[in-house]
Design an enzyme around this catalytic site. Structure first.
Site, mmCIF file in Angstrom:
data_model
loop_
_atom_site.group_PDB
_atom_site.id
_atom_site.type_symbol
_atom_site.label_atom_id
_atom_site.label_comp_id
_atom_site.label_asym_id
_atom_site.label_seq_id
_atom_site.Cartn_x
_atom_site.Cartn_y
_atom_site.Cartn_z
ATOM 1 N N SER A 97 42.995 42.437 40.549
ATOM 2 C CA SER A 97 43.122 41.072 40.072
ATOM 3 C C SER A 97 43.956 40.224 41.030
ATOM 4 O O SER A 97 43.587 40.057 42.185
ATOM 5 C CB SER A 97 43.664 41.078 38.650
ATOM 6 O OG SER A 97 43.234 39.939 37.961
ATOM 7 N N ASP A 136 32.994 41.186 33.743
ATOM 8 C CA ASP A 136 34.364 40.664 33.819
ATOM 9 C C ASP A 136 34.343 39.178 33.488
ATOM 10 O O ASP A 136 33.814 38.366 34.259
ATOM 11 C CB ASP A 136 34.924 40.901 35.226
ATOM 12 C CG ASP A 136 36.426 40.637 35.309
ATOM 13 O OD1 ASP A 136 36.960 39.920 34.439
ATOM 14 O OD2 ASP A 136 37.057 41.142 36.261
ATOM 15 N N HIS A 182 37.306 43.502 32.698
ATOM 16 C CA HIS A 182 38.391 43.447 33.684
ATOM 17 C C HIS A 182 39.167 44.767 33.644
ATOM 18 O O HIS A 182 40.280 44.847 33.125
ATOM 19 C CB HIS A 182 39.287 42.265 33.333
ATOM 20 C CG HIS A 182 40.177 41.794 34.438
ATOM 21 N ND1 HIS A 182 39.707 41.260 35.605
ATOM 22 C CD2 HIS A 182 41.537 41.756 34.536
ATOM 23 C CE1 HIS A 182 40.720 40.908 36.373
ATOM 24 N NE2 HIS A 182 41.849 41.212 35.753
#
Length: 652
Positions: A201, A307, A338
């Site tokens: 991320s 995601d 995610h």
């Protein structure tokens, strides 16, 4: 697209040099005892007795405007035995804003320190696993976080250059100090400078951004669920994806010191990131895709195809840009949201990552560069491979909607359509609702489907949908989704675990100490049976039809705009149907417009450009002689997606 000559030479050099580098590393870097199977590092060094130290690296910036250069904290764990022997080693590095505020990984681990300020627990398994194998692990606090000076600017110069400065320090090009404010310097003579960055991320985003600077010494990056353009994290062609901007995110991770000093940076994040969705210089600075030609590092990219936090346009455009520039690359695509690969394919992930770093940082000729480029999850825990990705036979194919026997229930094929369809924006409806009622007229969407396929049809890559629409109001948002209509068992990406369930048992990956365990909770796939699956989606503000700055619409006037749909790799099986849905606000995935527009689509000027393996010929074969569509019914799918995260590092 042919690889440019300059990049071809670079890749050829890497291939020819692999054997020579491997031989050199074997002789000079790690003792022979560290090698078990050929081309594989093994855990022969003590993790418990490893050197643990902290260095503060001068970034050359003064983001907090206190009259001195900002220094970022660098926590290091490295083998003591190799230090005693004077052997230089490579570095695995994770630069993160989350080490103190929020934690990393499925168990939200934070850094902990001893009384001397040396790191005791480094989050995640990387140090536990790789330090005993002859690597150093470096955990960097981004500027403005934890023990670092400066300000968080959410993917801008401060974020990227504070991490780049550490790569420079590892290669002897920047100053490091033994304390945050002192004058005693600290060198990095223990490393050969060969650095690999990894992270999920925001952390992976930093890896993308640093690679896009072209910094020397960065040999590979492993971005997991990472952002490639921060505009595309917050907006989709003017349509807001979140109810906040980067100023909120900066405040979420700022250290107390940064909160006291960084008001000017916060103000810039508000003023230059307007909620109108207009492109500004702030977004240009945070667009790494435009600098893909500078990337020297190889890239091992991982992303969940569902995601809805860091949406998959981010990996698709980055991957395509890297391909155009001949960057060595590898990709894993899962059915999750995610989620880190450690939590959806743990054993295979650790093994593959180990081999990747051995190849890229130690120079071992272990064959990973000759294996299939892509691993793709087709069903929960069932994986397929592609020699290259997308496959070479993939061709962008234009599919066109047509009217059907009922309003809003149309056809999808190769022939140009005619007529119109009308729908009214309903912010209370989601893509799941639209797909469930694909075969029934509803006021909130227009749906178009193929007949049942007579053979499998594979989409691989990024799609675009061009819409010509006439609104009744001065503002209007659009959504376009591609749907696989048919029964399947998939990961429940809309559930709380985004496709995984965390259990209580643990497995261990590397060595442990009293303060840093290498053992993590086991996870398993969370499955759900569905009758339809949204496989790709995209959004836009119709006011951005002519540029990257929105304008008020003239009611009654037709506008044409192209929506960028998320990258994916999906097989629509024989017997299923492929559908295109065009609608307004996608509940909880974009914010609604100011009014409640009704939009009329001109079907003759509306189309989907879809990456089909086999191109138009494959579509013709798959739809030739199709049986009649099934009777209208309500199709069950995942629950409506939850409101999107505002924190790119947040785990399910």
């Amino acid at each position: 697209m042919p690889i440019p000559v300059s990049r071809t030479r670079f890749m050829t050099w890497r291939s020819l040099a692999t054997a020579a580098v491997a031989a050199l590393m074997t002789a000079l870097l790690v003792p022979a005892a560290a090698h078990g199977a050929p081309g594989q590092s093994t855990p022969v060094y003590s993790y418990e007795n490893a050197i643990r130290e902290s260095v503060w690296v001068d970034t050359g910036l003064d983001g907090d405007n206190d009259g001195r250069h900002d220094r970022v904290a660098v926590d290091i764990v490295r083998p003591r035995e190799l230090a005693r022997q004077g052997r230089k080693i490579p570095v695995i590095m994770d630069a993160s804003p989350y080490y103190s505020c929020c934690g990393r990984g499925n168990e939200s681990q934070k850094k902990t320190y001893d009384a001397n300020g040396h790191v005791v627990q480094m989050p995640l398994f990387y140090d536990n696993y790789f330090v005993p194998r002859g690597y150093a692990f470096v955990g960097v606090d981004l500027a403005g976080t934890n023990r670092s000076d400066g300000c968080v600017d959410v993917g801008g110069r401060s974020d990227i250059l504070s991490a780049k400065a550490v790569v420079d320090w590892l290669n002897g090009r920047a100053e490091g100090y033994t304390t945050r404010t002192g004058t005693a310097t600290a060198g990095a003579g223990w490393t050969n400078g060969r650095t690999g960055m990894i992270g999920k991320s925001w952390d992976g985003t930093i890896a993308n951004g640093v690679a896009a600077t072209g910094v020397k010494g960065l040999r590979t990056i492993v971005p997991i669920s990472a952002i490639s353009s921060w505009y595309d994290y917050y907006f989709a062609k003017g349509a807001p994806l979140y109810d906040s901007g980067p100023d909120w995110l900066s405040g979420y991770v700022d250290s107390p010191d940064a909160r006291a000093k960084c008001a000017a940076v916060q103000r810039k994040l508000v003023d230059e990131a307007p909620r109108t969705g207009d492109w500004t210089s702030l977004w240009t600075e945070r667009d790494y895709v435009k600098d893909a030609s500078k990337v020297r590092a190889s890239v091992f990219l991982v992303h969940g195809m569902q995601d809805l936090n860091v949406r998959t346009k981010n990996f698709g455009q980055w991957w395509d840009a890297l391909a155009r520039n001949g960057v060595e690359r590898k990709i894993w695509l899962s059915q999750t949201g995610h989620v880190d690969p450690f939590d959806f394919r743990r054993s295979a992930w650790v093994d593959t990552l180990h081999r990747w770093f051995d190849h890229e940082l130690l120079g071992y000729d272990n064959g990973i560069d000759r294996e299939p480029m892509a691993d793709i999850e087709r069903h929960p825990d069932q994986w397929a491979t592609s020699a290259v990705w997308p496959p070479r036979t993939t061709g962008a194919t234009t599919l066109r909607p047509g009217t059907g026997a009922q309003p809003g229930v149309g056809t999808l094929g190769l022939g140009r359509g005619s007529g119109t369809e009308t729908f009214t924006d309903d912010p209370g409806q989601s893509e799941t609702d639209w797909a469930a009622h694909i075969d029934r007229p509803t006021a909130d969407k227009a749906g178009f489907t193929t007949r049942p396929l007579t053979r499998d049809l594979r989409l691989s890559g990024s799609s675009k949908v061009t819409v010509t629409a006439t609104p009744t109001t001065s503002t209007a948002h659009l959504s376009a989704v591609l749907v696989d209509l048919g029964p399947d068992t998939i990961r429940d990406y809309a559930g709380s675990g985004e496709g995984i369930t965390t259990l209580t048992d643990r497995t261990c990956w590397g060595a442990s100490t009293a303060g840093d365990s290498s053992c993590y909770k086991v996870t398993e796939a969370t499955r759900t049976d569905v009758e339809q699956t949204v496989l790709s989606r995209g959004w836009a503000d119709l006011g951005n039809h002519a540029s990257d700055r929105g304008v008020p619409l003239t009611p009654g006037k037709a506008y044409t705009i192209t929506l960028d749909l998320a990258a994916t790799d999906h097989v629509v099986p024989k017997g299923h149907r492929l559908a295109l849905i065009v609608a307004g606000t996608d509940k909880d995935l974009i914010d609604p417009p100011a009014g409640t527009p009704t939009l009329t689509l001109d079907l003759s000027r509306t189309s989907a450009r879809v990456p089909l393996v086999g191109g138009a010929d494959a579509f013709e074969r798959a739809t030739a002689g199709s049986a009649a569509a099934p009777a209208a019914s309500v199709l069950d799918g995942v629950r409506a997606p939850r409101a999107a995260h505002r924190v790119p590092g947040e785990d399910h």
